[in-house]
Design a protein around this motif. Structure first.
Motif, PDB file in Angstrom:
ATOM      1  N   GLY A 196       0.813  -1.202   0.000  1.00 35.47           N
ATOM      2  CA  GLY A 196       0.000   0.000   0.000  1.00 35.47           C
ATOM      3  C   GLY A 196       0.850   1.256   0.000  1.00 35.47           C
ATOM      4  N   ARG A 197       0.188   2.384   0.242  1.00 38.41           N
ATOM      5  CA  ARG A 197       0.854   3.683   0.206  1.00 38.41           C
ATOM      6  C   ARG A 197       1.411   4.094   1.571  1.00 38.41           C
ATOM      7  N   SER A 198       0.877   3.550   2.660  1.00 32.75           N
ATOM      8  CA  SER A 198       1.273   3.951   4.005  1.00 32.75           C
ATOM      9  C   SER A 198       2.571   3.276   4.436  1.00 32.75           C
ATOM     10  N   SER A 199       3.561   4.105   4.771  1.00 34.19           N
ATOM     11  CA  SER A 199       4.841   3.542   5.225  1.00 34.19           C
ATOM     12  C   SER A 199       4.736   3.034   6.665  1.00 34.19           C
ATOM     13  N   LYS A 200       3.710   3.443   7.406  1.00 29.30           N
ATOM     14  CA  LYS A 200       3.527   2.994   8.788  1.00 29.30           C
ATOM     15  C   LYS A 200       2.934   1.584   8.861  1.00 29.30           C
ATOM     16  N   CYS A 201       2.101   1.232   7.895  1.00 34.30           N
ATOM     17  CA  CYS A 201       1.355  -0.037   7.959  1.00 34.30           C
ATOM     18  C   CYS A 201       1.835  -1.091   6.972  1.00 34.30           C
ATOM     19  N   CYS A 202       2.548  -0.695   5.923  1.00 35.12           N
ATOM     20  CA  CYS A 202       2.822  -1.614   4.813  1.00 35.12           C
ATOM     21  C   CYS A 202       4.270  -2.067   4.760  1.00 35.12           C
ATOM     22  N   ASP A 203       4.449  -3.301   4.276  1.00 40.62           N
ATOM     23  CA  ASP A 203       5.783  -3.859   4.073  1.00 40.62           C
ATOM     24  C   ASP A 203       6.359  -3.413   2.733  1.00 40.62           C
ATOM     25  N   LEU A 204       5.516  -3.333   1.717  1.00 39.02           N
ATOM     26  CA  LEU A 204       5.907  -2.852   0.393  1.00 39.02           C
ATOM     27  C   LEU A 204       5.140  -1.564   0.136  1.00 39.02           C
ATOM     28  N   VAL A 205       5.860  -0.441   0.109  1.00 38.99           N
ATOM     29  CA  VAL A 205       5.236   0.871  -0.038  1.00 38.99           C
ATOM     30  C   VAL A 205       5.334   1.312  -1.494  1.00 38.99           C
ATOM     31  N   ILE A 206       4.174   1.656  -2.077  1.00 41.56           N
ATOM     32  CA  ILE A 206       4.114   2.202  -3.427  1.00 41.56           C
ATOM     33  C   ILE A 206       3.567   3.608  -3.284  1.00 41.56           C
ATOM     34  N   ASP A 207       4.416   4.580  -3.498  1.00 42.78           N
ATOM     35  CA  ASP A 207       4.073   5.979  -3.232  1.00 42.78           C
ATOM     36  C   ASP A 207       3.391   6.605  -4.441  1.00 42.78           C
ATOM     37  N   GLN A 208       2.124   6.258  -4.636  1.00 38.84           N
ATOM     38  CA  GLN A 208       1.298   6.852  -5.688  1.00 38.84           C
ATOM     39  C   GLN A 208      -0.082   7.109  -5.119  1.00 38.84           C
ATOM     40  N   THR A 209      -0.683   8.228  -5.509  1.00 36.22           N
ATOM     41  CA  THR A 209      -1.983   8.588  -4.950  1.00 36.22           C
ATOM     42  C   THR A 209      -3.103   7.630  -5.349  1.00 36.22           C
ATOM     43  N   SER A 210      -2.950   6.892  -6.439  1.00 35.35           N
ATOM     44  CA  SER A 210      -3.991   5.952  -6.873  1.00 35.35           C
ATOM     45  C   SER A 210      -3.926   4.622  -6.123  1.00 35.35           C
ATOM     46  N   ILE A 211      -2.920   4.444  -5.272  1.00 36.82           N
ATOM     47  CA  ILE A 211      -2.785   3.248  -4.439  1.00 36.82           C
ATOM     48  C   ILE A 211      -3.387   3.570  -3.073  1.00 36.82           C
ATOM     49  N   SER A 212      -4.195   2.671  -2.527  1.00 35.17           N
ATOM     50  CA  SER A 212      -4.794   2.881  -1.210  1.00 35.17           C
ATOM     51  C   SER A 212      -3.727   2.770  -0.122  1.00 35.17           C
ATOM     52  N   LYS A 213      -4.027   3.325   1.044  1.00 29.29           N
ATOM     53  CA  LYS A 213      -3.063   3.269   2.154  1.00 29.29           C
ATOM     54  C   LYS A 213      -2.707   1.824   2.483  1.00 29.29           C
ATOM     55  N   MET A 214      -3.701   0.970   2.550  1.00 29.89           N
ATOM     56  CA  MET A 214      -3.492  -0.476   2.673  1.00 29.89           C
ATOM     57  C   MET A 214      -4.249  -1.100   1.509  1.00 29.89           C
ATOM     58  N   HIS A 215      -3.531  -1.440   0.446  1.00 36.31           N
ATOM     59  CA  HIS A 215      -4.150  -1.825  -0.822  1.00 36.31           C
ATOM     60  C   HIS A 215      -4.487  -3.315  -0.885  1.00 36.31           C
ATOM     61  N   CYS A 216      -3.493  -4.155  -0.640  1.00 35.65           N
ATOM     62  CA  CYS A 216      -3.738  -5.603  -0.681  1.00 35.65           C
ATOM     63  C   CYS A 216      -2.735  -6.320   0.202  1.00 35.65           C
ATOM     64  N   ILE A 217      -2.985  -7.601   0.403  1.00 36.08           N
ATOM     65  CA  ILE A 217      -2.105  -8.428   1.223  1.00 36.08           C
ATOM     66  C   ILE A 217      -1.712  -9.653   0.406  1.00 36.08           C
ATOM     67  N   LEU A 218      -0.451 -10.074   0.532  1.00 40.29           N
ATOM     68  CA  LEU A 218       0.047 -11.292  -0.115  1.00 40.29           C
ATOM     69  C   LEU A 218       0.464 -12.260   0.982  1.00 40.29           C
ATOM     70  N   VAL A 219       0.007 -13.504   0.890  1.00 38.00           N
ATOM     71  CA  VAL A 219       0.364 -14.544   1.854  1.00 38.00           C
ATOM     72  C   VAL A 219       1.136 -15.621   1.100  1.00 38.00           C
ATOM     73  N   LYS A 220       2.379 -15.830   1.518  1.00 44.62           N
ATOM     74  CA  LYS A 220       3.253 -16.806   0.861  1.00 44.62           C
ATOM     75  C   LYS A 220       3.141 -18.138   1.597  1.00 44.62           C
TER      76      LYS A 220
END
Length: 158
Positions: free
Chosen positions: A24-48
């Motif tokens: 997502g976009r939030s550096s506080k909550c996300c492991d992979l941060v994509i800094d674009q306004t069209s990305i939600s703060k917490m966009h999706c989750i990947l489970v390996k």
């Protein structure tokens, strides 16, 4: 198992080292941060897990696409294209780092593959009588034999 998201545009591959990766976009909550306004703060989750990556959209505004189709959840397979707004990644799963080269046609070919794969023209295939599903058949198929993944289908490591 090596799991990577390889950017379609320039940039280094992203290795998924953790069993759960929040994108997502939030550096506080996300492991992979994509800094674009069209990305939600917490966009999706990947489970390996062993051999697969499960993806779940977290109610993002612009959605998550797999191979060009908007999805809410599902399994990602090697070679799938994962997109968030204008950012696109190719999924790599395997024991090694992906080594590919491009043919003159622009097709990616794994390193070490030397023989050509024959191309079969569509008109040479036999007619097997398949037809597109109508809405009624599509609804009954979804209710009957096929089932989407839900939270109970994802097993997390201890």
């Amino acid at each position: 198992m090596l799991a990577q998201l390889i950017p379609e545009s320039a940039g280094p591959p992203v290795t998924l080292n953790r069993p759960i990766t929040v994108i997502g976009r939030s550096s506080k909550c996300c492991d992979l941060v994509i800094d674009q306004t069209s990305i939600s703060k917490m966009h999706c989750i990947l489970v390996k897990t062993d051999g697969l990556i499960y993806m779940r959209d977290l109610g993002s505004t612009n959605g998550t696409r797999v191979n060009g189709q908007r999805v809410i959840r599902g399994a990602l397979l090697p070679g799938d294209q994962l997109s968030f707004a204008g950012v696109t990644f190719r999924v790599h799963l395997g024991p090694d780092r992906p080594q590919t080269s491009k043919t003159p046609d622009g097709v990616n070919v794994p390193e070490g593959v030397t023989e050509e794969v024959p191309v079969i023209a569509d008109d040479s295939l036999p007619e097997i009588g398949l037809k597109p599903l109508g809405q009624k058949e599509r609804d009954s198929t979804a209710r009957g034999k096929r089932r989407d993944l839900d939270d109970s289908d994802i097993l997390l490591p201890d």
